[in-house]
Design a protein around this motif. Structure first.
Motif, mmCIF file in Angstrom:
data_model
loop_
_atom_site.group_PDB
_atom_site.id
_atom_site.type_symbol
_atom_site.label_atom_id
_atom_site.label_comp_id
_atom_site.label_asym_id
_atom_site.label_seq_id
_atom_site.Cartn_x
_atom_site.Cartn_y
_atom_site.Cartn_z
ATOM 1 N N ALA A 17 0.819 -1.216 0.000
ATOM 2 C CA ALA A 17 0.000 0.000 0.000
ATOM 3 C C ALA A 17 0.853 1.265 0.000
ATOM 4 O O ALA A 17 0.317 2.369 -0.101
ATOM 5 N N GLY A 18 2.161 1.103 0.126
ATOM 6 C CA GLY A 18 3.064 2.243 0.082
ATOM 7 C C GLY A 18 3.277 2.941 1.405
ATOM 8 O O GLY A 18 3.753 4.079 1.440
ATOM 9 N N LEU A 19 2.972 2.274 2.519
ATOM 10 C CA LEU A 19 3.122 2.871 3.846
ATOM 11 C C LEU A 19 4.435 2.458 4.492
ATOM 12 O O LEU A 19 4.948 1.362 4.229
ATOM 13 N N ARG A 20 4.944 3.319 5.356
ATOM 14 C CA ARG A 20 5.966 2.862 6.282
ATOM 15 C C ARG A 20 5.308 1.815 7.169
ATOM 16 O O ARG A 20 4.233 2.061 7.738
ATOM 17 N N THR A 21 5.937 0.664 7.269
ATOM 18 C CA THR A 21 5.285 -0.493 7.891
ATOM 19 C C THR A 21 6.206 -1.097 8.936
ATOM 20 O O THR A 21 7.365 -1.420 8.645
ATOM 21 N N TYR A 22 5.674 -1.254 10.142
ATOM 22 C CA TYR A 22 6.467 -1.725 11.276
ATOM 23 C C TYR A 22 5.949 -3.067 11.779
ATOM 24 O O TYR A 22 4.739 -3.275 11.887
ATOM 25 N N ALA A 23 6.880 -3.953 12.106
ATOM 26 C CA ALA A 23 6.542 -5.257 12.676
ATOM 27 C C ALA A 23 6.674 -5.189 14.190
ATOM 28 O O ALA A 23 7.571 -4.526 14.710
ATOM 29 N N VAL A 24 5.773 -5.888 14.887
ATOM 30 C CA VAL A 24 5.843 -5.905 16.349
ATOM 31 C C VAL A 24 5.892 -7.336 16.863
ATOM 32 O O VAL A 24 5.296 -8.243 16.293
ATOM 33 N N GLN A 39 2.543 -13.618 15.138
ATOM 34 C CA GLN A 39 2.462 -14.596 14.059
ATOM 35 C C GLN A 39 3.778 -14.869 13.342
ATOM 36 O O GLN A 39 4.002 -15.990 12.894
ATOM 37 N N SER A 40 4.643 -13.880 13.182
ATOM 38 C CA SER A 40 5.815 -14.067 12.322
ATOM 39 C C SER A 40 7.091 -13.545 12.960
ATOM 40 O O SER A 40 7.091 -12.507 13.625
ATOM 41 N N GLN A 41 8.190 -14.272 12.714
ATOM 42 C CA GLN A 41 9.510 -13.811 13.116
ATOM 43 C C GLN A 41 10.365 -13.479 11.908
ATOM 44 O O GLN A 41 11.442 -12.879 12.047
ATOM 45 N N THR A 42 9.943 -13.894 10.721
ATOM 46 C CA THR A 42 10.636 -13.548 9.491
ATOM 47 C C THR A 42 9.626 -12.946 8.520
ATOM 48 O O THR A 42 8.422 -13.203 8.624
ATOM 49 N N TYR A 43 10.133 -12.167 7.573
ATOM 50 C CA TYR A 43 9.257 -11.433 6.667
ATOM 51 C C TYR A 43 9.795 -11.522 5.246
ATOM 52 O O TYR A 43 11.006 -11.497 5.020
ATOM 53 N N ASP A 44 8.872 -11.593 4.303
ATOM 54 C CA ASP A 44 9.267 -11.690 2.894
ATOM 55 C C ASP A 44 9.814 -10.369 2.370
ATOM 56 O O ASP A 44 10.581 -10.356 1.404
ATOM 57 N N VAL A 45 9.387 -9.271 2.953
ATOM 58 C CA VAL A 45 9.975 -7.966 2.655
ATOM 59 C C VAL A 45 10.383 -7.333 3.976
ATOM 60 O O VAL A 45 9.800 -7.632 5.019
ATOM 61 N N GLU A 46 11.378 -6.489 3.916
ATOM 62 C CA GLU A 46 11.922 -5.909 5.139
ATOM 63 C C GLU A 46 10.993 -4.816 5.677
ATOM 64 O O GLU A 46 10.667 -3.854 4.960
ATOM 65 N N PRO A 47 10.539 -4.941 6.931
ATOM 66 C CA PRO A 47 9.751 -3.847 7.526
ATOM 67 C C PRO A 47 10.639 -2.637 7.790
ATOM 68 O O PRO A 47 11.874 -2.738 7.794
ATOM 69 N N ASP A 48 10.015 -1.505 8.024
ATOM 70 C CA ASP A 48 10.773 -0.284 8.307
ATOM 71 C C ASP A 48 11.338 -0.274 9.721
ATOM 72 O O ASP A 48 12.182 0.553 10.050
ATOM 73 N N GLY A 49 10.873 -1.179 10.539
ATOM 74 C CA GLY A 49 11.384 -1.327 11.886
ATOM 75 C C GLY A 49 10.704 -2.511 12.538
ATOM 76 O O GLY A 49 9.630 -2.939 12.106
ATOM 77 N N VAL A 50 11.346 -3.075 13.555
ATOM 78 C CA VAL A 50 10.781 -4.192 14.315
ATOM 79 C C VAL A 50 10.847 -3.817 15.788
ATOM 80 O O VAL A 50 11.916 -3.482 16.300
ATOM 81 N N PHE A 51 9.693 -3.854 16.457
ATOM 82 C CA PHE A 51 9.622 -3.451 17.855
ATOM 83 C C PHE A 51 9.363 -4.660 18.746
ATOM 84 O O PHE A 51 8.390 -5.380 18.562
ATOM 85 N N GLU A 55 9.599 1.054 22.640
ATOM 86 C CA GLU A 55 10.415 1.430 21.485
ATOM 87 C C GLU A 55 9.626 2.298 20.510
ATOM 88 O O GLU A 55 10.149 3.271 19.955
ATOM 89 N N LEU A 56 8.359 1.942 20.296
ATOM 90 C CA LEU A 56 7.518 2.745 19.408
ATOM 91 C C LEU A 56 7.180 4.089 20.056
ATOM 92 O O LEU A 56 7.191 5.129 19.389
#
Length: 217
Positions: free
Chosen positions: A176-183, A190-202, A207-208
């Protein structure tokens, strides 16, 4: 602050409801299918609503309607017997509200399940609306729900961020074109790995909050 809106996933992000959902699913699969399902197998089924997950994965189709009712009974009762909320998340939402940042939920949960949880957690006090799995033709990782939320809020992708706990969340937010953060800040995510790199992982809500307070989100 450059952002005008924060969009959130729900299970595993705003609410510690994944363990309760796992329990309800395991119970009905065992009762009606005599099948032991793991949390990993259940996560692989996620995307559609609770009703659709049961209907799609039951071989005993005649039992599916009653299994759906039992699922919701277990899920709703669980909100009375255990805490699915988090005080740090509540403070985060209050901070966003105090700063005039608009909030909405984009979740694969169906409307029925979301109403149960949002009422228990008083989520309506913070989030303007939710786009549930019943409201979209294509669930995450498709960005339909996020794009619809942006349209309702009247903000551009550059003016919003998306926060979620799953690989599907990260894919949807980035699509969708957003800055996207994983928590990974609740007891289950649900996930510890991602197919695309998030902009940050908290790993913690703090931290957020720190980024928000520094206007660096």
């Amino acid at each position: 602050m450059s952002i005008k809106a924060v969009l959130f996933d729900f299970d595993g992000t705003l609410a510690d409801t994944l363990p309760l959902s796992f329990t309800a699913f395991r119970t009905v699969f065992k009762q009606y299918e005599d099948r032991d399902v793991t949390n990993e197998e259940l996560v692989a089924m996620f995307g559609p609503t609770e009703e659709e997950i049961i209907e799609a994965n039951f071989t005993n189709k005649a039992a599916a309607p009653q299994a759906v009712q039992d699922y919701f009974s277990i899920y709703e009762t669980g909100h009375n017997g255990e805490s699915v909320g988090n005080t740090e998340i509540a403070r985060l939402l209050q901070l966003l509200k105090d700063r005039g940042i608009r909030m909405a939920v984009i979740t694969g949960k169906g409307q029925r399940a979301y109403r149960i949880s949002s009422k228990a957690l008083q989520m309506e006090d913070f989030c303007e609306f939710a786009i549930t799995g019943d409201d979209v033709a294509q669930p995450k990782p498709h960005p339909e729900g996020i794009c619809r939320a942006l349209e309702i809020l009247g903000v551009s992708p550059a003016e919003a961020v998306f926060v979620g706990d799953s690989n599907a969340d990260i894919l949807a937010g980035k699509a969708a074109g957003l800055r996207t953060y994983a928590v990974r800040w609740l007891s289950a995510f649900q996930s510890q790995t991602y197919d695309v790199e998030p902009d940050g992982v908290f790993s913690s809500v703090a931290e957020l909050v720190e980024l928000l307070e520094q206007d660096r989100l």
